[in-house]
Each structure stands twice: as C-alpha cells, then as structure tokens.
Design an enzyme around this catalytic site. Structure first.
Site, PDB file in Angstrom:
ATOM      1  N   ASN A 128    -109.215 -11.264  53.434  1.00  0.00           N
ATOM      2  CA  ASN A 128    -109.404  -9.929  53.975  1.00  0.00           C
ATOM      3  C   ASN A 128    -110.756  -9.404  53.506  1.00  0.00           C
ATOM      4  OD1 ASN A 128    -106.768  -9.074  55.398  1.00  0.00           O
ATOM      5  ND2 ASN A 128    -106.066 -10.012  53.480  1.00  0.00           N
ATOM      6  N   GLU A 129    -111.750  -9.631  54.333  1.00  0.00           N
ATOM      7  CA  GLU A 129    -113.128  -9.323  53.993  1.00  0.00           C
ATOM      8  C   GLU A 129    -113.390  -7.811  54.051  1.00  0.00           C
ATOM      9  OE1 GLU A 129    -114.650 -11.551  52.658  1.00  0.00           O
ATOM     10  OE2 GLU A 129    -114.839 -13.429  53.758  1.00  0.00           O
ATOM     11  N   PRO A 130    -114.552  -7.360  53.552  1.00  0.00           N
ATOM     12  CA  PRO A 130    -114.885  -5.938  53.640  1.00  0.00           C
ATOM     13  C   PRO A 130    -114.712  -5.408  55.064  1.00  0.00           C
ATOM     14  CG  PRO A 130    -116.478  -7.058  52.260  1.00  0.00           C
ATOM     15  CD  PRO A 130    -115.583  -8.132  52.840  1.00  0.00           C
ATOM     16  N   THR A 140    -118.770 -14.595  50.973  1.00  0.00           N
ATOM     17  CA  THR A 140    -117.697 -15.589  50.878  1.00  0.00           C
ATOM     18  C   THR A 140    -118.207 -16.971  51.259  1.00  0.00           C
ATOM     19  OG1 THR A 140    -116.042 -13.911  51.380  1.00  0.00           O
ATOM     20  CG2 THR A 140    -115.401 -16.206  51.721  1.00  0.00           C
TER      21      THR A 140
END
Length: 637
Positions: A159-161, A178
């Site tokens: 769950n990236e920014p 990432t």
C-alpha cells in the site's frame, strides 16, 4: 519513564526488544499460543503473513517450535499480503516460493490452507482474482493475527503513498522508492516488476490483531513518522494508529529516532548518565547553533533541560565536562595502537576500506600486525558484464603469454559465456561463475589493502558457509561459520578486533557477520581482545555514540577513496547500493567530512574529515584514556 509519558508522542503501542531473535521469539510465541487456543476450541487460526527479510526470524522460530515442541499447524489458514505482478509462482523472486522455502515446506500446514495472491493471472482476470481473495478471507472468518513489515515509503503490504483507508485487495503500481529498495533482489531496478497485487489498508485493519516488525537504522525515520506522526495516506502505516490491537516491535536500531530514545527529556523525567548528558548537550548545541562552551543556563531551561543544569549548578561546568569528554575521544596517529596484533573482520571484500580505510592506514603505519579477514566472498555483488570483461582479458592475454592449450582455453571461456547468456536476471550463477566472481572480489580486496600499506599475505578469505547460497537471501548462521571465525582468532591471537557494527545492510549480511564474530569471541581461548566497531557503508556512529574519533587529513581521505576505487566491480553502479543512491566512495567523503564539520560546529578543533568507532571491552563501552594506545613503553601521549 511511564507508558503514559511515551503516549504523549507515540500513537501506537511500541515494544523495543534487545535484538532480532527476541522479536522473533516473542511474535512466534504469540502465534503458537493462538494456534493452540484455536485447536483447543476446534477452530482454525487465520494468519496474515508477510515476506521480506524482517519476518524470516519469526518463521525460523515457528519451524523450531514445530520441530522441537510439536507445534501443530494442521488448523492454520494463511493469507499472504502481496505478490509482485507479473510474477510466476516458481520464480526465484516469487513470494509463493519465499513462503515455501521459509515456512510451508517445514511445517505440517495443508497446502490448501495457504493463500497467496497470484502474479501470473491474465490481465483480464486480475480484478476478479482480487475480489475472490477478499471473499476467501471473509469465508475463513477474517484474519486473527496479521504480521506486517514496513517499507521505507511507509507502505504496509504494497500500500504505497496515497493508498486510501478503505482500500481493498487490488493491483497497483509500485512507488519509486519501493522499486529502488527491491532493485538489489532483482539485480537492477529495470528488472523489478512495475506492479504488485496487495491486500488493501481496510483489509489489514480488519484483522483482530496486528503486529508490525521493523529492524535496522534504515527503518528508524519511517518508524518514527508512523508511530508519532499524524494519520495520513502518504504513509499507509499511520493508519495502524486507528487499530484497537496493533503493536509495533522494534530492535534498538529501528527505535533510535523515537523521541523517547533520541531526546527522552522532551517526554518526561530521565535518568541522567554521562552518555545521555553528552547526547543532550550535543543536541542542544546543534539546536541552538551555539558551540558547547557558549551554551547558557537559559538555553537549557528553554529546551526542557533545566534538570540537567540543576544537577551541575549551572551550564558552565556541564559544558566543560562534555567538551573535555569529546576532546578525549579524538585520537590521531600518535595516540593509536602500536606494535599490536589486530584482526579486522570485513563482512564483504570492501567494507574494510569503506568504513575504516583511514584508521587502517594509520594502524599499519604504526607498525601493528594487521590481518584483514574477509568473512564472505561478496560474489553475488558482481555483475555478469564484469566476468565478460575478464574473459575478454584472458583471450587477449593468450595472444601475448602462454596460457596453455589455446583450444581448451577457448572452449572453457565459451562455456562460461554460454551459461551467462542463458541466465535470467537474478538467477543463481553456475558454480564456476560464482567462483570467478569470488576471485574478482578477492583480487580487488588485495589491491585495496596493498594501497594502504598492507602486503597481500595479510588478507584472509574466510568464505563463511552461510553466505554461499548464490542468492541474496542467506542461510542461518551455523556452527561452521562460528568455528571459521574462531580459528581466525586462535591463529592471530589479537589484542584488538575490528568488526562491522552497522546493522542496516539491507539483506542482513553485516548483522550476521557481527553475530559470528561475537560468537567466536565467546569461544576464543585467549585473553579477551578489545572490540572496535566501525560503520560507514550505510551510516556512521553519531558523535555521542562514538567512543573513538579518528581525524583524517585531506590526503588521508584521498588515500582512503583510492583504496575504495580498487574495488572496480562495485564502482559506478554497485549491485547492492541500498537506499542511498550515491556511490560508496561518495558516501564516505560526505559522511567523514560531515562528522568533522559537526565536531567543529560544537566548538572543537576543525579537522578535514573524521572516522568514528565504538570501542568495547568485554561488552562494556570504553573511551578516553582506557583505550589501548601501545604495547610499547614509549608510546606517544
């Protein structure tokens, strides 16, 4: 300090454990309790699992509990957080393979109870696959306990920014940070899959219990932001603050930026030790922009440090005490050991010159008998094109000097080229290629120490077995690894041992090498040597942590950089650069110069550059006059 005082800053329960093993034992024990409780009630225990280097210790401990204590996994149901996309399940980088190798193949869990998102589903079926994954979690009754790691961007799962609080299992594009961090696993960022399938934030938060694990200094900044910062989609881990049963498990390195560790006087009363007083005065000096001797009692009062000046009556005696303590840490060549036997343990074949190239030269110039013991071959950090370059060299050399049967040589070289041509990115090298890469690293290491004044015969290549997997992920430390290091000590009989103390090596090799050295020192039959811990590849010791400060002149720093340059296979674009995009020599220059500049800003002598060390005697930090300078009666003061 009470938990309520921590809570003034920390918005998540945090447990700081002594080391990786204690975290693994604690979390694995919690899982074991859950499995037994559910089995006693005739129910499944539903586990959410993570991958990466951090949870490996937990899985090893679970395997041990199954093997030695009969922990039963028959009632376990697992759901993994994520998988790269696209990714074949059998790929070296697949989380399907990771879970098989690190847990599933070693316990009695039913394969039908193991669920991992698939990275090989057709494009048109990805969305339905994600929906089905969510459905299977619900049908299992929801996740009882979810294990999480945390990425440098603050991601949990992938769950990236920007990930929303109500997000569910889905495919998304990976953040640049990432991909950079994954580049070493894939031998280049270009080989990292652009996307991944991940559980969503909402899915994770629905777990009944969540544990987040983080270790190493490189996680300290994002851990602090996640624990002490406001909830925000830019850092998905902050959403855990809204979970009723989430706990963060940290080692001391990952906890080092928390307010209670970095500046504990800002959250309550503290027990003042000389080390903490030094840290507080340095912090205040840098915060106010004043040199130490110019700090006033009012400066202390305005920055939550009035109790500290009360202990000393006023600022002046405290300022003088810390100033003198820092001065005592500085050791030029005349105040460094002479005529002693010293072993420098280097995890990889370049850590010695990267981290302590300046001190190493001074020790050699002082007539010490220095041996550099390279603990691993470092062969996986050599690009294939380096091997091809040496193959070309051999072909050209054969035209000038006799290298034996020309046809046999050409056949052997072509065979290596063929194997390289058929190898995919990140795949394990054939044995002969691994050995060629080992030789490349060894020749570079020898050239590097020769440039610092050591002869080639002072290099020892230990080739510890834990490293020899041909893969980024290594085997656990074994008795054979410890025995090799012990024999090194028995042969050299050193009075000083230098070892890598930086624990942020992204794949844990430095940490494992230090564990080996410490275990070997425990077996060593001679008098306990001093242990000098260096850093430099990933970070430096801070001025308050360090017990030994070694100044470098401009020419000495230049010589250190030239030694680093001898490691040609690691220059320009090292295979494992970690989160810092700079080359290692650039990091060295910037960090050594910055340390000297920080010292000067505190009002101490202005040096060109500075290396820092922590010196230990039988596990106790020692600085100042107690540090050995010489075995000779006429040592310089």
């Amino acid at each position: 300090m009470s938990g309520s005082e921590y809570a003034r800053r920390e918005r998540l329960p945090v447990r700081i454990m002594p080391d990786h093993d204690s975290i693994a034992a604690e979390v694995a024990g919690r899982i074991a309790t859950l499995l037994r409780e559910r089995a006693g009630n005739g129910r499944h225990a539903v586990l959410g699992l993570a991958t990466g280097s951090t949870p490996v210790g937990v899985y090893r401990e679970l395997i041990r509990l199954h093997r030695d204590e009969g922990l039963d996994f028959a009632n376990a149901v697992t759901f993994n957080l994520d998988e790269y996309f696209p990714m074949r399940p059998g790929s070296l980088h697949s989380y399907h393979r990771y879970m098989r190798e690190h847990l599933f193949e070693h316990v009695n869990i039913s394969p039908g109870n193991c669920h991992i998102p698939r990275g090989d589903v057709p494009e048109a079926e990805v969305e339905s696959h994600c929906v089905a994954y969510e459905r299977r979690i619900r049908e299992a009754g929801g996740i009882d306990l979810q294990i999480l790691g945390i990425g440098r961007s603050g991601h949990i799962g992938f769950n990236e920014p920007g990930s929303a609080r109500d997000s569910r299992t889905r495919r998304l594009y990976l953040d640049t940070v990432t991909r950079e961090d994954a580049a070493s696993d894939f031998f280049g960022e270009a080989n990292v899959p652009p996307q991944a399938i991940t559980m969503g934030v909402a899915t994770i938060l629905e777990a009944r219990e969540v544990v987040l694990l983080a270790t190493g200094e490189h996680k300290a900044e994002i851990v602090c932001r996640s624990v002490e910062g406001e909830v925000h989609a830019d850092v998905a881990a902050t959403f855990l603050q809204q979970h009723p049963a989430a706990t963060v498990y940290l080692d001391p390195a990952a906890a080092s930026d928390l307010t209670r560790i970095r500046t504990p006087w800002r959250v309550g009363d503290v027990e003042w030790t000389p080390e903490r007083e030094t840290a507080a005065v340095i912090w205040l000096s840098e915060r106010t922009g004043k040199s130490i001797l110019h700090l006033s009692t009012d400066d202390y009062r305005a920055n939550h440090l009035a109790p500290l000046t009360s202990r000393h009556g006023s600022a002046e005696p405290l300022n003088g005490q810390v100033f003198n303590a820092l001065i005592a840490k500085i050791r030029g060549k005349s105040r460094l050991p002479r005529g002693q036997d010293i072993v420098v343990f280097s995890p990889h074949p370049d850590d010695d010159v990267i981290s302590m190239g300046g001190l190493l030269r001074k020790l050699v110039e002082n007539g010490n008998r220095v041996t550099v013991a390279y603990q691993t071959s470092g062969n996986i950090a050599v690009f294939d094109h380096e091997v091809r370059r040496y193959i070309d060299f051999l072909r050209r050399a054969a035209r000038v000097i006799d290298l034996g049967d020309a046809d046999a040589l050409e056949g052997a070289l072509r065979a290596v080229e063929t194997r390289l041509a058929h190898k995919g990115p990140g795949e394990v090298d054939p044995e002969d290629v691994q050995q060629l890469k080992r030789i490349i690293r060894e020749s570079e290491a020898t050239a590097a120490i020769e440039s610092l004044g050591l002869s080639a015969d002072r290099a020892r290549f230990l080739n510890q077995p834990f490293y020899q997997t041909g893969k980024v992920r290594k085997n656990p430390i074994s008795d054979a690894d410890v025995e090799i290091a012990t024999r090194m000590l028995e042969d050299a009989r050193p009075t000083i041992v230098c070892a890598a103390g930086d624990l942020s090596d992204p794949h844990g090799t430095h940490r494992m090498c230090l564990e080996t050295v410490e275990a070997a020192l425990g077996r060593y039959s001679g008098d306990p040597p001093w242990l000098w811990l260096y850093r430099g590849a990933w970070q430096e010791w801070s001025l308050d942590e360090a017990t030994l400060l070694v100044p470098l002149s401009e020419s000495e720093l230049r010589g250190k950089v030239q030694a680093i340059f001898k490691h040609e296979s690691q220059k320009d674009s090292a295979p494992f650069p970690g989160p810092d995009p700079r080359e290692f020599w650039q990091r060295v220059v910037d960090r050594n110069r910055d340390t000297a500049d920080r010292l000067a800003a505190l009002g101490l002598p202005a040096y060109y550059a500075m290396e820092t060390y922590v010196t230990l005697r039988e596990g106790r930090r020692v600085e100042g006059p107690e540090i050995p300078t010489s075995s000779l009666a006429d040592a310089d003061a």
